[in-house]
Design an enzyme around this catalytic site. Structure first.
Site, PDB file in Angstrom:
ATOM      1  CG  ASN A  25      -1.724   1.222   1.415  1.00 47.29           C
ATOM      2  OD1 ASN A  25      -1.766   2.078   0.530  1.00 47.29           O
ATOM      3  ND2 ASN A  25      -2.392   1.331   2.562  1.00 47.29           N
TER       4      ASN A  25
ATOM      5  CE  LYS B  88      -0.197   3.165   4.843  1.00 45.07           C
ATOM      6  NZ  LYS B  88      -0.152   3.255   6.294  1.00 45.07           N
TER       7      LYS B  88
ATOM      8  CG  HIS C  13      -5.901   1.728   5.372  1.00 46.16           C
ATOM      9  ND1 HIS C  13      -5.440   2.663   6.265  1.00 46.16           N
ATOM     10  CD2 HIS C  13      -4.879   0.868   5.150  1.00 46.16           C
ATOM     11  CE1 HIS C  13      -4.177   2.372   6.575  1.00 46.16           C
ATOM     12  NE2 HIS C  13      -3.811   1.284   5.910  1.00 46.16           N
TER      13      HIS C  13
ATOM     14  CD  GLU D  46      -2.993   5.353   6.924  1.00 48.11           C
ATOM     15  OE1 GLU D  46      -2.998   5.369   5.676  1.00 48.11           O
ATOM     16  OE2 GLU D  46      -2.063   4.874   7.597  1.00 48.11           O
TER      17      GLU D  46
ATOM     18  CD  GLU E  81      -3.230  -2.445   7.399  1.00 41.94           C
ATOM     19  OE1 GLU E  81      -2.130  -2.604   6.878  1.00 41.94           O
ATOM     20  OE2 GLU E  81      -3.955  -1.466   7.169  1.00 41.94           O
TER      21      GLU E  81
ATOM     22  N   GLY F 232       2.848   2.489  10.784  1.00 43.16           N
ATOM     23  CA  GLY F 232       3.769   3.598  10.593  1.00 43.16           C
ATOM     24  C   GLY F 232       4.515   4.015  11.850  1.00 43.16           C
TER      25      GLY F 232
ATOM     26  CB  SER G 221       5.708  -1.605  11.887  1.00 46.33           C
ATOM     27  OG  SER G 221       5.297  -0.275  12.186  1.00 46.33           O
TER      28      SER G 221
HETATM   29  P1  13P Z   1       3.221   0.560   7.677  1.00 45.63           P
HETATM   30  O1  13P Z   1       3.763  -0.703   7.057  1.00 45.63           O
HETATM   31  O2  13P Z   1       3.894   1.796   7.176  1.00 45.63           O
HETATM   32  O3  13P Z   1       3.150   0.461   9.159  1.00 45.63           O
HETATM   33  O4  13P Z   1       1.698   0.690   7.159  1.00 45.63           O
HETATM   34  C1  13P Z   1       0.831  -0.375   7.287  1.00 45.63           C
HETATM   35  C2  13P Z   1      -0.409  -0.084   6.530  1.00 45.63           C
HETATM   36  O5  13P Z   1      -1.194   0.757   6.920  1.00 45.63           O
HETATM   37  C3  13P Z   1      -0.637  -0.822   5.277  1.00 45.63           C
HETATM   38  O6  13P Z   1      -1.937  -0.629   4.793  1.00 45.63           O
END
Ligand code: 13P
Length: 261
Positions: A10, A12, A102, A104, A174, A180, A220
């Site tokens: 992803n 982002k 997601h 976010e 997740e 992150g 992560s």
């Molecule tokens: P990170 O791998 O940067 O922690 O992000 C995970 C994520 O949100 C994947 O959709």
């Protein structure tokens, strides 16, 4: 039934279409050598909508062993929804996977379970495979109620679907506190929730559906921790954020079988 592992990147809102092209070319180059078994692990990239067409052209033109995914989809079929992208438009672009719900999107765009359910259904109607994302915030983890919290998110997203539709889709656990942050859930934490989500699918649908559905872990994920996560019986892959925007790191994650757990 053997479930094919899926490693999905992803990106982002990080790479533009030129950076995305470069990354896909490097990734393909790195995964090309004979030791990497392309059939054993499915690999997908989820660029921003603005990069989908460019990456699709590259994947199709060079016949790369990569699937294309989108990071979001509209819950609406079509019409006056400024700024949104429909499932039909994504399907036309050769998109296979689409992330829905997601954290976010839930956190910054107010997406609740009803929206996630509507997006999941819309994606399925157009032949896309939803990656339904769930995960608890830190407070919920501290209270110890992360299992019922994430199970409720899955149950709501899958309500009223047919078992065959559920068997073909992907769930992604997740934990919000691990996204992150460099703080990753231990392999046992990932297994606990992934197992519970599969059991919830068995309860809501049936055992065969639960055995077929793929459950990913995200948060992560790095080359150093992927092998121990993938060693868990109910973890069928990873949804990778930050590390997926580095071709070397993402390739090393895809090649998790080559390094020790
Ligand atoms: P990170 O791998 O940067 O922690 O992000 C995970 C994520 O949100 C994947 O959709």
């Amino acid at each position: 039934m053997a479930r094919t592992p899926l490693i999905a990147g992803n990106w982002k809102m990080v790479l533009d279409h030129q950076q995305g092209t470069l990354l896909v070319q490097k990734l393909d180059w790195t995964l090309k050598d004979a030791k990497h078994d392309h059939g054993a692990v499915e690999v997908a990239v989820l660029p921003s909508h603005t990069s989908l067409r460019t990456v699709q052209t590259l994947i199709e033109g060079d016949r790369l062993a990569l699937k294309l995914g989108a990071q979001d989809v509209s819950a609406h079929e079509s019409g006056a929804y400024t700024g949104e992208v429909s499932a039909a438009q994504l399907a036309k672009l050769g998109v296979t996977y689409v992330a829905v719900g997601h954290s976010e999107r839930r956190q910054y765009h107010g997406e609740d379970d009803a929206v996630v359910r509507a997006k999941t259904r819309r994606a399925l109607e157009h032949g896309l495979t939803p990656i339904v994302c769930v995960g608890e915030p830190l407070e919920v983890r501290r209270e110890g109620t992360h299992v019922p919290f994430t199970v409720a998110q899955v149950t709501a997203a899958l309500e009223d679907l047919q078992p065959a539709q559920v068997a073909g889709l992907v769930l992604a656990y997740e934990p919000v506190w691990a996204i992150g942050t460099g703080e990753f859930a231990s392999p046992a934490d990932a297994q606990e929730v992934c197992e519970a989500l599969r059991a919830a699918v068995a309860g809501q649908f049936d055992a065969a559906t639960a055995q077929a559905v793929r459950v990913l872990y995200g948060g992560s994920v790095k080359p150093a921790n992927i092998a121990s996560i993938m060693a868990q019986p109910d973890v069928d892959g990873a949804l990778v954020g930050g590390a997926s925007t580095d071709a070397g790191d993402f390739a090393a994650i895809v090649r998790y079988r080559e390094h020790p757990a």
